[in-house]
Design an enzyme around this catalytic site. Structure first.
Site, mmCIF file in Angstrom:
data_model
loop_
_atom_site.group_PDB
_atom_site.id
_atom_site.type_symbol
_atom_site.label_atom_id
_atom_site.label_comp_id
_atom_site.label_asym_id
_atom_site.label_seq_id
_atom_site.Cartn_x
_atom_site.Cartn_y
_atom_site.Cartn_z
ATOM 1 N N ASP A 201 0.610 -0.850 -0.263
ATOM 2 C CA ASP A 201 -0.229 -0.174 -0.153
ATOM 3 C C ASP A 201 0.870 1.143 0.170
ATOM 4 O O ASP A 201 2.008 1.503 -0.641
ATOM 5 C CB ASP A 201 -1.062 -0.297 1.647
ATOM 6 C CG ASP A 201 -2.637 1.032 1.138
ATOM 7 O OD1 ASP A 201 -2.087 1.645 1.209
ATOM 8 O OD2 ASP A 201 -3.375 -0.118 1.011
ATOM 9 N N HIS B 153 1.125 2.141 -3.514
ATOM 10 C CA HIS B 153 0.181 2.716 -3.533
ATOM 11 C C HIS B 153 0.432 3.562 -4.023
ATOM 12 O O HIS B 153 0.389 4.739 -5.398
ATOM 13 C CB HIS B 153 -1.180 2.291 -3.063
ATOM 14 C CG HIS B 153 -1.730 1.136 -2.961
ATOM 15 N ND1 HIS B 153 -2.811 1.374 -2.499
ATOM 16 C CD2 HIS B 153 -1.448 -0.022 -3.407
ATOM 17 C CE1 HIS B 153 -2.883 0.044 -2.780
ATOM 18 N NE2 HIS B 153 -2.271 -0.951 -3.472
#
Length: 500
Positions: A304, A338
């Site tokens: 992430d 991310h």
């Protein structure tokens, strides 16, 4: 008598020299990282660790990868506390254990070849009051934890592994066919067959939003029932002062890897942070409502956001009211993530006076990622970005998205304490070799992006800049190398200046 006195003097001198050597080893001069900053920042200093050293083996620790060492770590920490602190050395080997709780003035040092492998028995991590994604709630006990401590450190070339696969759900779309087949040999899946869970209780709570909501301020019975769903972060340091993380590897967390919250004087130096790329909520480091922070020469390859700045979510964050501030990030490399460098979306307490420079993003979904949404509130300001190199960015090199988690088109509300504000952001010397889009500005109609300045930068991408609700954007010596339109203005765009 004279010989005795001389001998005592010699011993005392030797001990004094040993203490001086140890103290010197603990101290690194970080002043060079504060030279030529665009704003004045208070400098960090290393924690003070007494010159007293023990080994985990002195307290019954066994490095066979089978023996549970939770009690050995607890005894060693208690012993150090009784001595006023010191250094706990973990030699090479596999040290299988439950949670490790820190005491004041303690350094946990992993020698090269040491692997601290946290237990896959979820019952070893009882649910406790904590914070998660900016909210006051309950979570399972973190494998590495400290609350209200001072002068604590983790050092050495060893590795901490959180056994995160025993906690995390996995989405089918993120796996190859062979990986998915291997997962199905254990655990369970949802009715659609597109999400795998380590056990049935995790699946049940995952699918029951009402039960999840009850956990935040729930009674012990509710929290205990949902326990297996309450994935902990690998490292949770809350309300701590004088913290050092240096040289170690932190990997395979059940959720976020590193979560310093409400910490002051934090140094992160030359660490490795790893999570599988498909790891749900597998952030690298989330620095939340901290002040005086230095993150340098570290590497992130995660599932992430990689390096993330936060300050609480919605009402909980606004009531806490403590911004994340005085942060310097330099010399870091991000692989998968991310976002390479991220602010938000939990930024309700505000973020200010933050510098990131001389860093590289390779293959992240987004390069520089700023995100929030209605309901958050908070002000993000005085952010300085300098000398960032990016390549193979799957999405945007730069994104400001104030519609995180919601869709545009709703009626425009009045400006209130719940309205997030991003302003005074200065981006210099960014080079992006390849991205899907150079930049997306997606401000709110009621609170546009304000005073964003980009200078001496080049973006090579499939698409150029897309602007919505921006009031004050300066592009000075910025090259947008795309086949189509370099800049597309949508709604609510004012005061755009383009200089050659």
């Amino acid at each position: 008598m004279k010989l005795k006195s001389l001998s005592a003097y010699a011993v005392g001198l030797f001990v004094g020299l040993a203490q001086m050597t140890s103290a010197t080893a603990q101290t690194t001069d970080y002043s060079s990282y504060y030279k030529n900053l665009p704003i004045n920042q208070p400098q960090v200093s290393a924690p003070v660790i007494p010159a007293y050293e023990i080994k985990i083996t002195d307290f019954g620790g066994v490095n066979d990868g089978v023996t549970l060492n939770t009690e050995a770590f607890a005894k060693a920490m208690a012993h150090l506390a009784s001595k006023g602190g010191g250094r706990l050395v973990v030699p090479e080997g596999i040290w299988y254990t439950g949670p490790i709780a820190f005491e004041n003035n303690v350094e946990l040092h992993l020698e090269r070849g040491a692997l601290v492998l946290f237990s896959e028995n979820l019952a070893d991590y009882p649910a406790v009051a904590s914070d998660w994604e900016g909210l006051t709630t309950h979570r399972a006990t973190s494998p590495l934890l400290a609350r209200g401590k001072h002068d604590i450190a983790i050092t050495g070339d060893g590795t901490f592994n959180g056994n995160g696969q025993k906690w995390r759900p996995v989405k089918r779309g993120k796996m190859t066919d062979n990986q998915w087949k291997a997962l199905l040999k254990s655990g369970c899946v949802n009715a659609k067959g597109d999400v795998w869970f380590p056990n049935e209780r995790i699946r049940e709570v995952y699918e029951n939003k009402a039960l999840q909501a009850k956990v935040h301020h729930g009674d012990k019975e509710t929290v205990d029932y949902a326990h297996d769903f309450l994935r902990p972060v690998l490292l949770s340091f809350i309300d701590c002062k004088n913290v050092l993380l240096k040289d170690a590897t932190f990997e395979n967390s059940p959720a976020w890897n590193l979560h310093p919250l409400l910490c002051e004087n934090l140094i992160v130096d030359n660490i490795n942070v790893r999570n599988p790329w498909y790891a749900q909520n597998g952030d690298g480091i989330d620095i939340e409502s901290c002040n005086k922070v230095l993150v340098i020469n570290s590497r992130f390859d995660v599932g992430d956001d990689a390096i993330c700045i936060k300050s609480g979510k919605d009402k909980d964050g606004r009531e806490r009211g403590i911004p994340c501030r005085d942060v310097v990030i330099e010399g870091c490399t991000v692989y998968h993530g991310h976002g390479g460098f991220v602010i938000g979306s939990e930024m309700s307490g505000g973020c200010k006076d933050i510098v990131i420079r001389n860093s590289v993003f390779i293959g992240t979904d987004v390069g520089l990622r700023f995100k929030s949404t209605r309901g958050r509130g908070g002000v993000v300001e005085n952010i300085y970005v300098d000398n960032i190199k990016m390549t193979d960015i799957a999405g945007e090199a730069l994104i400001f998205d104030m519609y995180y988690g919601i869709k545009p088109g709703a009626p425009v509300p009045p400006v209130t304490e719940e309205t997030p504000s991003f302003r005074n952001i200065y981006i210099k010397d960014v080079t992006c070799r390849s991205a899907k889009r150079a930049a997306l500005f997606n401000g709110l109609p009621e609170m546009p992006m304000k005073n964003v300045v980009i200078t001496d930068s080049r973006f090579r991408a499939d698409a150029g800049f897309l602007l919505n609700h921006v009031d004050g954007l300066t592009l000075d010596n910025v090259t947008v190398d795309v086949a189509g339109d370099k800049i597309t203005e949508g709604e609510g765009v004012k005061n755009v200046k383009i200089k050659k």
